[in-house]
Design a protein around this motif. Sequence first.
Motif, short mmCIF file in Angstrom:
data_model
loop_
_atom_site.label_atom_id
_atom_site.label_comp_id
_atom_site.label_asym_id
_atom_site.label_seq_id
_atom_site.Cartn_x
_atom_site.Cartn_y
_atom_site.Cartn_z
N LEU A 95 25.23 -3.75 -67.97
CA LEU A 95 26.05 -3.64 -66.77
C LEU A 95 25.58 -2.48 -65.89
O LEU A 95 25.58 -2.57 -64.66
N LEU A 96 25.15 -1.41 -66.53
CA LEU A 96 24.70 -0.22 -65.80
C LEU A 96 23.26 -0.31 -65.32
O LEU A 96 22.75 0.61 -64.69
N GLY A 97 22.59 -1.42 -65.63
CA GLY A 97 21.24 -1.63 -65.12
C GLY A 97 20.12 -1.22 -66.05
O GLY A 97 18.95 -1.19 -65.63
N TRP A 116 19.49 5.50 -60.02
CA TRP A 116 20.70 5.31 -60.83
C TRP A 116 21.99 5.68 -60.12
O TRP A 116 23.08 5.31 -60.57
N ILE A 117 21.92 6.38 -59.02
CA ILE A 117 23.14 6.92 -58.39
C ILE A 117 24.07 5.81 -57.90
O ILE A 117 25.29 5.97 -57.91
N ASP A 118 23.52 4.67 -57.50
CA ASP A 118 24.37 3.57 -57.03
C ASP A 118 25.25 3.01 -58.14
O ASP A 118 26.26 2.36 -57.86
N GLY A 119 24.90 3.24 -59.39
CA GLY A 119 25.67 2.72 -60.51
C GLY A 119 26.81 3.61 -60.97
O GLY A 119 27.45 3.31 -61.98
N VAL A 120 27.10 4.68 -60.24
CA VAL A 120 28.16 5.60 -60.67
C VAL A 120 29.52 4.91 -60.68
O VAL A 120 30.34 5.16 -61.56
N ASP A 125 33.89 2.44 -64.46
CA ASP A 125 34.49 1.31 -65.18
C ASP A 125 34.21 1.41 -66.68
O ASP A 125 35.11 1.21 -67.50
N VAL A 126 32.98 1.72 -67.04
CA VAL A 126 32.60 1.83 -68.45
C VAL A 126 33.34 3.01 -69.09
O VAL A 126 33.87 2.90 -70.20
N LEU A 172 37.81 11.44 -67.13
CA LEU A 172 37.43 12.55 -66.25
C LEU A 172 36.28 13.36 -66.85
O LEU A 172 35.35 13.75 -66.15
N LEU A 173 36.35 13.61 -68.14
CA LEU A 173 35.30 14.36 -68.81
C LEU A 173 33.98 13.60 -68.75
O LEU A 173 32.94 14.15 -68.39
N PHE A 174 34.01 12.29 -69.07
CA PHE A 174 32.78 11.49 -69.07
C PHE A 174 32.18 11.34 -67.67
O PHE A 174 30.97 11.19 -67.53
N MET A 175 33.03 11.38 -66.64
CA MET A 175 32.54 11.22 -65.28
C MET A 175 32.22 12.55 -64.59
O MET A 175 31.71 12.55 -63.48
N SER A 176 32.48 13.65 -65.26
CA SER A 176 32.21 14.95 -64.65
C SER A 176 30.71 15.17 -64.47
O SER A 176 29.89 14.63 -65.21
N ALA A 177 30.37 15.96 -63.48
CA ALA A 177 28.96 16.31 -63.26
C ALA A 177 28.39 17.02 -64.48
O ALA A 177 27.23 16.85 -64.83
N ASP A 178 29.24 17.79 -65.18
CA ASP A 178 28.78 18.49 -66.38
C ASP A 178 28.32 17.52 -67.45
O ASP A 178 27.39 17.81 -68.20
#
Length: 182
Positions: A95-97, A116-120, A125-126, A172-178
């Motif tokens: 799904l993420l390419g 990869w940035i377009d898949g954010v 969703d994941v 939120l943790l998984f999607m953080s820039a960190d």
Amino acid sequence: DLAAHPATATHVATKLARHFVADEPPPALVEQMVKTFRDTEGDLKQVAIAMVSSDEAWRAPPSKLKRPGEWVVGMVRTTGITQVDPVRFTGGQELLGEPLWRPSAPKGYPDDEASWIDGVGRRLDVANNFAERISGMSDPQAIIEDVFASQITSEVKQAVGRAESRQQALALLFMSADFQRR
């Protein structure tokens, strides 16, 4: 002859620095790696040592966006989950390419942020789906303290702490820039 050509040292050093350090690596780092390549007659182990030993490689904050495979493996490893559904896992990567074992070209998956940035949005969703399934088994605060220690910014800690649910905190943790950067 190919290894001795001056352009080879520059090409190899640049590719390694782009993969491990930044899409646009510091020129001083690349030059240091080129010099090591030439001085050691192409000894890649010594070039790698020069890269990780250089202050230039660590000076800037992490800027490489993790490829989808790195990111999903990171989520699983961070949470300590030992049993995953392989079909769901590989489906998420697809799904993420980045389908497992099926790069789109002979040279492999791209390694730059632009690819990869377009898949954010799909990553969100994941992340939400994964967080929903594991929220009863993983504590985001424990992950921050035990896995990341001082590597998570205070803003991320605060956002995770203010989340309305454990699922939201994990997402939120998984999607953080960190978490997204290496």
